[in-house]
Structure formats: structure tokens, C-alpha cells
Design a protein around this motif. Structure first.
Motif, PDB file in Angstrom:
ATOM      1  N   LEU A   1       3.216 -14.262   5.148  1.00 44.98           N
ATOM      2  CA  LEU A   1       3.190 -13.114   4.248  1.00 44.98           C
ATOM      3  C   LEU A   1       2.355 -11.996   4.859  1.00 44.98           C
ATOM      4  CD1 LEU A   1       2.679 -14.624   0.668  1.00 44.98           C
ATOM      5  CD2 LEU A   1       4.792 -13.775   1.684  1.00 44.98           C
ATOM      6  N   SER A   2       2.812 -10.766   4.688  1.00 50.12           N
ATOM      7  CA  SER A   2       2.059  -9.612   5.150  1.00 50.12           C
ATOM      8  C   SER A   2       2.063  -8.540   4.067  1.00 50.12           C
ATOM      9  CB  SER A   2       2.657  -9.059   6.446  1.00 50.12           C
ATOM     10  OG  SER A   2       4.016  -8.690   6.249  1.00 50.12           O
ATOM     11  N   LEU A   3       1.082  -7.654   4.132  1.00 45.62           N
ATOM     12  CA  LEU A   3       0.958  -6.589   3.150  1.00 45.62           C
ATOM     13  C   LEU A   3       2.000  -5.504   3.392  1.00 45.62           C
ATOM     14  CD1 LEU A   3      -2.878  -5.932   2.709  1.00 45.62           C
ATOM     15  CD2 LEU A   3      -1.252  -6.526   0.918  1.00 45.62           C
ATOM     16  N   ASP A   4       2.660  -5.078   2.319  1.00 41.26           N
ATOM     17  CA  ASP A   4       3.601  -3.965   2.387  1.00 41.26           C
ATOM     18  C   ASP A   4       3.027  -2.696   1.771  1.00 41.26           C
ATOM     19  OD1 ASP A   4       5.580  -5.435   3.640  1.00 41.26           O
ATOM     20  OD2 ASP A   4       6.512  -6.043   1.765  1.00 41.26           O
ATOM     21  N   ALA A   5       2.224  -2.860   0.712  1.00 40.92           N
ATOM     22  CA  ALA A   5       1.704  -1.693   0.012  1.00 40.92           C
ATOM     23  C   ALA A   5       0.434  -2.070  -0.736  1.00 40.92           C
ATOM     24  CB  ALA A   5       2.746  -1.126  -0.962  1.00 40.92           C
TER      25      ALA A   5
ATOM     26  N   LEU B   1      -6.555  -2.769  -7.348  1.00 39.55           N
ATOM     27  CA  LEU B   1      -5.569  -2.485  -6.313  1.00 39.55           C
ATOM     28  C   LEU B   1      -4.407  -3.459  -6.446  1.00 39.55           C
ATOM     29  CD1 LEU B   1      -7.780  -1.881  -3.145  1.00 39.55           C
ATOM     30  CD2 LEU B   1      -6.824  -0.197  -4.720  1.00 39.55           C
ATOM     31  N   GLU B   2      -3.207  -2.929  -6.595  1.00 37.37           N
ATOM     32  CA  GLU B   2      -2.014  -3.755  -6.730  1.00 37.37           C
ATOM     33  C   GLU B   2      -1.394  -3.936  -5.348  1.00 37.37           C
ATOM     34  OE1 GLU B   2       0.272  -1.573  -9.554  1.00 37.37           O
ATOM     35  OE2 GLU B   2      -1.051  -2.080 -11.252  1.00 37.37           O
ATOM     36  N   LEU B   3      -1.235  -5.191  -4.955  1.00 33.74           N
ATOM     37  CA  LEU B   3      -0.728  -5.522  -3.631  1.00 33.74           C
ATOM     38  C   LEU B   3       0.745  -5.895  -3.703  1.00 33.74           C
ATOM     39  CD1 LEU B   3      -3.612  -7.893  -2.421  1.00 33.74           C
ATOM     40  CD2 LEU B   3      -3.571  -5.393  -2.435  1.00 33.74           C
ATOM     41  N   SER B   4       1.503  -5.463  -2.710  1.00 29.29           N
ATOM     42  CA  SER B   4       2.879  -5.925  -2.521  1.00 29.29           C
ATOM     43  C   SER B   4       2.938  -6.641  -1.176  1.00 29.29           C
ATOM     44  CB  SER B   4       3.866  -4.760  -2.536  1.00 29.29           C
ATOM     45  OG  SER B   4       3.894  -4.123  -3.792  1.00 29.29           O
ATOM     46  N   VAL B   5       3.472  -7.860  -1.190  1.00 31.38           N
ATOM     47  CA  VAL B   5       3.541  -8.651   0.038  1.00 31.38           C
ATOM     48  C   VAL B   5       4.972  -9.127   0.246  1.00 31.38           C
ATOM     49  CG1 VAL B   5       1.150  -9.439  -0.144  1.00 31.38           C
ATOM     50  CG2 VAL B   5       2.964 -10.810  -1.171  1.00 31.38           C
ATOM     51  N   SER B   6       5.303  -9.417   1.492  1.00 33.93           N
ATOM     52  CA  SER B   6       6.618  -9.963   1.802  1.00 33.93           C
ATOM     53  C   SER B   6       6.523 -10.743   3.098  1.00 33.93           C
ATOM     54  CB  SER B   6       7.670  -8.857   1.914  1.00 33.93           C
ATOM     55  OG  SER B   6       7.418  -8.053   3.047  1.00 33.93           O
ATOM     56  N   GLY B   7       7.566 -11.506   3.365  1.00 29.82           N
ATOM     57  CA  GLY B   7       7.591 -12.267   4.608  1.00 29.82           C
ATOM     58  C   GLY B   7       8.883 -13.041   4.732  1.00 29.82           C
ATOM     59  N   SER B   8       8.995 -13.767   5.808  1.00 27.25           N
ATOM     60  CA  SER B   8      10.178 -14.583   6.044  1.00 27.25           C
ATOM     61  C   SER B   8       9.746 -15.881   6.709  1.00 27.25           C
ATOM     62  CB  SER B   8      11.196 -13.833   6.901  1.00 27.25           C
ATOM     63  OG  SER B   8      10.609 -13.467   8.143  1.00 27.25           O
ATOM     64  N   ASP B   9      10.619 -16.879   6.571  1.00 23.94           N
ATOM     65  CA  ASP B   9      10.355 -18.190   7.167  1.00 23.94           C
ATOM     66  C   ASP B   9       8.991 -18.735   6.761  1.00 23.94           C
ATOM     67  OD1 ASP B   9      12.807 -18.063   8.509  1.00 23.94           O
ATOM     68  OD2 ASP B   9      11.911 -16.979  10.194  1.00 23.94           O
TER      69      ASP B   9
END
Length: 243
Positions: free
Chosen positions: A218-222, A230-238
Motif C-alpha cells: 500500500l502507498s499513499l495517494d492523497a 488528515l484523511e488518507l487515501s491509499v492504494s496498491g496491488s499484489d
């Protein structure tokens, strides 16, 4: 007609039994995924897990789950090595491939949200800035216009000065964040004091810092200021879960 009624009743009963079996299987799978997530992420508590999609049995036989939601009340991360707690970390895992003997699960795609409260952010920054008498004190909140509200104290000329509330922003580049104080909005101060305050902001508050320790994959998007923090958005793959 009687035979038809019996057939309908049998089908209904079989349907109910299938549904019960399906839901029992879902419950078992949720417990297994929760245990694997706890082990993989090194959590002190078992996360909430919800397996989506029906029927579940066909998914498990195909060793592919369409969607699994994982919820964590709190998750330990770091900012420049200083501990910080991410609350309400909710992750949506999609297209989970189950490994041999169901001992592993790998999500093709993951998206999630989390929250760092302003109180927790201020505590972490307090540790990062230190308590040196020549340093900067900082607290955070939400301004009326939706920007980051930054409350500053500064040691100027040997005295602790309450600078006040100043608007600002937080920017994200990769896993690095920076608090940007709008120095044009600083209150009126004597020239010498203002110069020192601006220097402290540049040297301490405006330093680029690294957020680390999020779940692998997972990594930070926003990072966006919200009402609570602070509202965090995260995403990732595999994203891989193992027992």
C-alpha cells in the motif's frame, strides 16, 4: 399438483440449506482472512473482515474471492521514524487469489482510507520538533475555508511567543509530506520577531517528512485536511496475506 408442491418445498429447503452452508463458509473464511491479516501486518488485534459476493462457495472452490473488506480501528505507522497512529484504516481488497491449501491470499488491487487525528499529528510533530527552548510549537486543526489550520508558538528573543492560528496546506509527493505554513498570513509582529518566526517555520515546520510503515503493497495517494484530522487515501496491488 401435490407432486409440484412437494417439489417446490424441496427446492426451497435445499435453497435454504445452501444459503446456510454458504454463510457458514463465509464466516469461516472471514475468520481465516482476519487471522492471516493480523499475522501479516503484525497487528495487536484481529481486524474486522467482510467477504462480499454470493454465492461464496463457488468463489472458494475457484480459489478466487471477488472482494474482501478489512477494517482496522488503529494501525501503527511512522513519520520520520516517530510513531503515529492511523485510525479507521479501511481497505477494500479485490480479486483475491487463494494459494495452495488456502494458506495464502494475494489481492490484485487494494484501495483504502485512513485518518490521522489532528491531536495525534500534533503529538508526533511535537516529538519531531523536540522541546528545545529555541524551537517551534505546533498544533493542527481545520480552517473555515477547508485548509489546514496551524497554531504556532515560537521561542523568540528568549521568550515564548504565541504566534496564533495561521492557514496552510499539506502536500504529498510519493511517501513524503510537507506542512506549508502560509507566511503571508502571519499576524503582525515586530520585524526582528517576524524574521525569527519565519526562519523557524522554514527550518522546522516546513521540512519534508517521510511516512512509512503502511501495510506492504500500500502507498499513499492523497492527504487531505478533514474535520477530524488528515484523511488518507491509499492504494496498491499484489497485496499478499500469509499465515
Amino acid at each position: 399438483m401435490r407432486a409440484l408442491r412437494i417439489s417446490v418445498i424441496v427446492l426451497v429447503v435445499l435453497g435454504v440449506l445452501f444459503t446456510v452452508a454458504d454463510r457458514l463458509a463465509v464466516s469461516y473464511a472471514e475468520d481465516e482472512v482476519a487471522a492471516k491479516a493480523q499475522s501479516s501486518l503484525g497487528l495487536s488485534e484481529t481486524p474486522d473482515v467482510s467477504v462480499k459476493g454470493f454465492p461464496f462457495l463457488t468463489q472458494i472452490l475457484g480459489k478466487n474471492l471477488s472482494r474482501v473488506d478489512v477494517g482496522l480501528d488503529s494501525y501503527p505507522a511512522q513519520v520520520d521514524g516517530t510513531s503515529i497512529t492511523v485510525e479507521q484504516l479501511d481497505i477494500e481488497l479485490r480479486d483475491l487469489k487463494l494459494g495452495s491449501n488456502y494458506s495464502t491470499a494475494t489481492a490484485r488491487q487494494a484501495d483504502g482510507t485512513g485518518l490521522i487525528t489532528y491531536e495525534e499529528l500534533g503529538r508526533a510533530y511535537g516529538e519531531l520538533l523536540g522541546s528545545d527552548s529555541t524551537g517551534l510549537g505546533i498544533a493542527f486543526g481545520l480552517a473555515d475555508d477547508g485548509r489546514l489550520l496551524i497554531t504556532l508558538q515560537a521561542s523568540v528573543m528568549g521568550q515564548r511567543l504565541n504566534v496564533g492560528d495561521v492557514p496552510g496546506d499539506i502536500t504529498l509527493e510519493g511517501d513524503r509530506v510537507r506542512v506549508n505554513v502560509d507566511k503571508d498570513e502571519l499576524p503582525s509582529l515586530p520585524a526582528a520577531a517576524l524574521s525569527q518566526v519565519e526562519a523557524l517555520i522554514d527550518e522546522q515546520a516546513g521540512v519534508e517528512r517521510t511516512i512509512s510503515g503502511l501495510p506492504d503493497g500500500l502507498s499513499l495517494d492523497a492527504v487531505t485536511p478533514g474535520e477530524q484530522g488528515l484523511e488518507l487515501s491509499v492504494s496498491g496491488s499484489d497485496l499478499r496475506l500469509v499465515g
